[in-house]
Write a protein that holds these residues in place. Structure first.
Motif, PDB file in Angstrom:
ATOM      1  N   MET A  80       0.843  -1.202   0.000  1.00 11.77           N
ATOM      2  CA  MET A  80       0.000   0.000   0.000  1.00 11.77           C
ATOM      3  C   MET A  80       0.877   1.251   0.000  1.00 11.77           C
ATOM      4  O   MET A  80       0.440   2.334   0.358  1.00 11.77           O
ATOM      5  CB  MET A  80      -0.917  -0.005   1.226  1.00 11.77           C
ATOM      6  CG  MET A  80      -1.823  -1.224   1.332  1.00 11.77           C
ATOM      7  SD  MET A  80      -3.036  -1.314   0.014  1.00 11.77           S
ATOM      8  CE  MET A  80      -4.235  -0.159   0.626  1.00 11.77           C
ATOM      9  N   SER A  81       2.131   1.119  -0.423  1.00 11.62           N
ATOM     10  CA  SER A  81       3.090   2.225  -0.328  1.00 11.62           C
ATOM     11  C   SER A  81       2.765   3.390  -1.261  1.00 11.62           C
ATOM     12  O   SER A  81       3.305   4.484  -1.059  1.00 11.62           O
ATOM     13  CB  SER A  81       4.510   1.719  -0.591  1.00 11.62           C
ATOM     14  OG  SER A  81       4.615   1.218  -1.910  1.00 11.62           O
ATOM     15  N   ASP A  82       1.922   3.198  -2.259  1.00 10.84           N
ATOM     16  CA  ASP A  82       1.546   4.293  -3.154  1.00 10.84           C
ATOM     17  C   ASP A  82       0.431   5.153  -2.571  1.00 10.84           C
ATOM     18  O   ASP A  82      -0.023   6.106  -3.206  1.00 10.84           O
ATOM     19  CB  ASP A  82       1.078   3.752  -4.512  1.00 10.84           C
ATOM     20  CG  ASP A  82       2.220   3.143  -5.311  1.00 10.84           C
ATOM     21  OD1 ASP A  82       3.394   3.491  -5.038  1.00 10.84           O
ATOM     22  OD2 ASP A  82       1.945   2.322  -6.195  1.00 10.84           O
ATOM     23  N   TRP A  83      -0.011   4.819  -1.355  1.00  9.16           N
ATOM     24  CA  TRP A  83      -1.150   5.486  -0.734  1.00  9.16           C
ATOM     25  C   TRP A  83      -0.767   6.018   0.642  1.00  9.16           C
ATOM     26  O   TRP A  83       0.072   5.457   1.330  1.00  9.16           O
ATOM     27  CB  TRP A  83      -2.329   4.508  -0.627  1.00  9.16           C
ATOM     28  CG  TRP A  83      -2.717   3.998  -1.972  1.00  9.16           C
ATOM     29  CD1 TRP A  83      -2.240   2.875  -2.599  1.00  9.16           C
ATOM     30  CD2 TRP A  83      -3.598   4.622  -2.888  1.00  9.16           C
ATOM     31  NE1 TRP A  83      -2.788   2.756  -3.846  1.00  9.16           N
ATOM     32  CE2 TRP A  83      -3.639   3.821  -4.057  1.00  9.16           C
ATOM     33  CE3 TRP A  83      -4.380   5.776  -2.849  1.00  9.16           C
ATOM     34  CZ2 TRP A  83      -4.414   4.142  -5.162  1.00  9.16           C
ATOM     35  CZ3 TRP A  83      -5.163   6.093  -3.941  1.00  9.16           C
ATOM     36  CH2 TRP A  83      -5.174   5.280  -5.089  1.00  9.16           C
ATOM     37  N   ARG A  84      -1.413   7.115   1.063  1.00 15.01           N
ATOM     38  CA  ARG A  84      -1.112   7.731   2.352  1.00 15.01           C
ATOM     39  C   ARG A  84      -2.391   7.943   3.146  1.00 15.01           C
ATOM     40  O   ARG A  84      -3.485   7.840   2.610  1.00 15.01           O
ATOM     41  CB  ARG A  84      -0.372   9.060   2.163  1.00 15.01           C
ATOM     42  CG  ARG A  84      -1.169  10.110   1.407  1.00 15.01           C
ATOM     43  CD  ARG A  84      -0.345  11.372   1.179  1.00 15.01           C
ATOM     44  NE  ARG A  84      -0.981  12.252   0.231  1.00 15.01           N
ATOM     45  CZ  ARG A  84      -1.966  13.095   0.503  1.00 15.01           C
ATOM     46  NH1 ARG A  84      -2.427  13.182   1.731  1.00 15.01           N
ATOM     47  NH2 ARG A  84      -2.490  13.852  -0.436  1.00 15.01           N
TER      48      ARG A  84
END
Length: 144
Positions: A80-84
């Motif tokens: 989920m590293s593309d999301w914050r």
């Protein structure tokens, strides 16, 4: 058999607010509502899953604002590293999901659509966002 109609057959006057959440049939509904859209829909709230043709139709008539994104992983262990700003949630089915925002928020149509494909489906996440679409001549009045 379920009776089927179109917005144009059912609505013959301008609309202040229209909400569409029809599990992927939003474009079909709006295509069947071209006269209704031409008469005037002030605000349209629509569930969006990354469809370019739907976005193009919306941008022809509205200023489009996105909402936080619903992320539903469909591959175990997906990054989920593309999301914050991820907030865990559960769907009515009990399935785990997250609310969040893309790390790189795009507003250009091609890049916006790519967010759903490249940072969503392309890595194992179904991505949805509710779009609030406002007639351009009403943006200042409604958001001012």
């Amino acid at each position: 058999m379920v009776p089927v109609s179109t917005l144009d057959r059912e609505i013959d006057e301008p609309i202040r607010f229209l909400k569409l959440d029809v599990q992927g049939a939003e474009l079909d509904i709006l295509r069947g509502g071209q006269q209704t859209l031409a008469k005037g829909v002030d605000v349209l709230f629509v569930e969006y899953g990354g469809e370019r043709d739907l976005l193009d139709l919306l941008l022809e008539r509205f200023v489009v604002f996105d909402h936080r994104y619903l992320l539903i992983p469909f591959v175990d262990g997906v990054s989920m590293s593309d999301w914050r700003e991820l907030q865990p949630t559960r769907l009515s089915t009990g399935r785990a999901a997250f609310w969040g925002w893309p790390n790189k928020h795009e507003s250009a149509p091609d890049a916006f659509v790519e967010t759903f494909a490249k940072h969503g489906r392309g890595i194992g996440i179904s991505v949805y966002s509710d779009l609030v679409c406002i007639r351009p001549d009403l943006v200042a009045e409604l958001l001012g």
